[in-house]
Design an enzyme around this catalytic site. Structure first.
Site, PDB file in Angstrom:
ATOM      1  N   ASP A  70       1.331  -1.387  -0.237  1.00 26.63           N
ATOM      2  CA  ASP A  70       0.018  -0.188   0.000  1.00 26.63           C
ATOM      3  C   ASP A  70       0.868   0.616   0.225  1.00 26.63           C
ATOM      4  O   ASP A  70       1.885   1.002  -0.133  1.00 26.63           O
ATOM      5  CB  ASP A  70      -0.795   0.018   0.855  1.00 26.63           C
ATOM      6  N   HIS A 108      -4.094   6.110   3.499  1.00 25.72           N
ATOM      7  CA  HIS A 108      -4.532   4.492   2.917  1.00 25.72           C
ATOM      8  C   HIS A 108      -4.285   3.809   3.822  1.00 25.72           C
ATOM      9  O   HIS A 108      -4.957   2.637   3.733  1.00 25.72           O
ATOM     10  CB  HIS A 108      -4.619   4.503   1.254  1.00 25.72           C
ATOM     11  N   SER A 292     -10.975  -1.050  -0.425  1.00 25.01           N
ATOM     12  CA  SER A 292     -10.303  -1.545   0.298  1.00 25.01           C
ATOM     13  C   SER A 292     -10.202  -1.676   1.788  1.00 25.01           C
ATOM     14  O   SER A 292      -9.081  -1.890   2.192  1.00 25.01           O
ATOM     15  CB  SER A 292      -9.848   0.355   0.453  1.00 25.01           C
TER      16      SER A 292
END
Length: 462
Positions: A70, A108, A292
């Site tokens: 990520d 994220h 996600s």
């Protein structure tokens, strides 16, 4: 993050773009650093409603390393202290330990990590009562405040990648993704979470070997299906790669999310994708949404299973998750819910028969059929001269030469002799005829001899 459909002809550094699997839905995140952390714990409805709290009676993920490919994971977040045990940077633009937040959505990776393996932290108020969503074990190291992940005792390997915007280091996703997968496998990951997605079902051939390597090393890979609101109407790579457990998104009512779930035949299971919460770099928290977040919930369940049964193969782990899912949508497997809705308690407690093959496919089989290759074993290339494979067709037959027979040679000789005799006869006849004609013609007068030889001057007349 969104991979352009024409990745084969363009640089793919912006490929797995803003979703980071469709990532956080636009406008869905509200930073609230001043809010009490325990109020965020109360928002984790999936812990009870999807059987996760009950699954903690069996396992909390201890001893299992989960790699998160990520934007980088902030290991200093209060809810991740001690959880991040290793990492690397595949982008060339992050920190060597993979904990620098980079890319188009730097928060994220930390959101994903807290949802998967957050440990919470100690309450600042001694009088605060533990949340009903906290792990039931009195000896647990999980704090009463903040975000608790699905596998709160699992360990995190942070693999940072620059995605969603041009990488200042120049490495594209075609280089970063396979490098990240291989590093995760080589450093002990038993589960890999990839909350990245694209608008194309195809993937670069450069990814084949890395995903095959993970399959051969018995690693579970979980990927997000992608979000419609992010332009992913259909599931995109890497969630289309055979052998990868693809996760679709559900709304608060356990139905397919209109905004946060793509559809496709590769979907394996469905999990919450709306009204999610998670930690962000710097110690804050945010509301967010998207597949996600669905992926790390399922990755967490995979970690619980691998902790409970360390010797269980990856295909059996995936089979436990999909075979215990609650059927939804059209009966049986369908392109919206996959095998059904995640049931973590059943995945940890049900009696599940073993299967002969991975229910979500095999990248090795796919390569053999579609790339015309055979990569069934992970052995290094041999330095010896390769053996010649047995011919599949009979050797071509060549006519054997044979000596000519007497009759074969007599015919050409007779032809030559015959034509020669005819030619001689014609010449002889012509000679006789010329002589007869000459004798029959009148005699011409003879010219007097002059004794002078006329000499022609080669220079011409003067």
């Amino acid at each position: 993050m969104t991979l352009p459909h024409g990745w084969r002809r363009r640089t793919a550094s912006a490929a797995l773009a803003a979703m980071l699997a469709g990532g956080s839905l636009a406008g869905a995140m509200l930073t609230a650093p001043s809010a009490f952390a325990d109020s965020w714990r109360d928002k984790e409805y999936w812990l009870n409603e999807y059987g996760i709290s009950a699954a903690w009676q069996v396992s909390k993920g201890a001893g299992v390393k989960v790699a998160i490919i990520d934007s980088g994971v902030d290991g200093q977040h209060p809810d991740l202290k001690g959880a991040v045990v290793g990492g690397t940077d595949a982008s060339g633009a992050g920190d060597p330990n993979g904990q620098k937040s980079i890319g188009a959505k730097p928060e994220h990776g930390t959101l994903v990590a807290t949802l998967l393996a957050g440990r919470g932290h100690a309450s600042a108020s001694p009088s605060a009562s533990p949340s009903s969503s906290s792990p039931p074990s009195s000896g647990s190291s999980v704090g009463t405040d903040g975000i608790v992940g699905v596998a709160p005792e699992a360990e995190i390997l942070s693999v940072s990648a620059w995605l969603g915007s041009p990488n200042p280091a120049g490495k594209t996703d075609q280089e970063q993704i396979p490098e990240a997968v291989r590093w995760a496998v080589d450093n002990g990951a038993k589960v890999i979470n990839i909350s990245l997605g694209s608008t194309s079902p195809d993937w670069p051939q450069s990814w084949d070997a890395a995903f095959l390597y993970a399959e051969q090393k018995d690693v579970v890979i979980v990927a997000a299906a992608g979000n419609r609101i992010g332009g992913n109407v259909q599931v995109g790579a890497p969630a289309t790669i055979p052998g990868v457990l693809t996760v679709a998104g559900l709304d608060r009512n356990r139905t397919a999310s209109v905004d946060a779930s793509s559809q496709g035949i590769s979907i394996g299971v469905s999990a919450p994708a709306e009204k999610l919460v998670g930690g962000v770099p710097g110690g804050s928290y945010e509301d967010w949404a998207g597949t996600s977040g669905s992926a790390p919930i399922v990755s967490g369940v995979a970690a619980l299973i691998r902790s409970k049964w360390p010797d269980m193969s990856a295909k059996q782990v995936i089979n436990r998750i999909v075979s215990t899912a609650e059927d939804a949508g059209a009966p049986g497997k369908d392109p919206i819910y996959g095998y059904g809705i995640l049931n973590a308690e059943a995945a940890l407690k049900a009696d599940v028969p073993e299967v002969a093959s991975n229910p979500v496919g095999s990248i090795a089989d796919w390569i053999r059929v579609h790339r015309r290759g055979d990569l069934s074993t992970p052995t290094p290339p041999s330095t010896s001269k390769p053996s010649i494979p047995a011919a599949t067709l009979a050797d071509p037959t060549v006519p054997a030469a044979k000596a000519p027979s007497q009759s074969d040679t007599a015919v050409p000789a007779a032809v030559v002799i015959g034509f020669g005799s005819l030619f001689v006869a014609i010449v002889a006849g012509a000679t006789v005829q010329l002589r007869r004609s000459y004798r029959a013609s009148p005699e011409l007068p003879e010219e007097p001899a002059t004794g002078v030889v006329d000499v022609v001057d080669p220079s011409g007349p003067k």
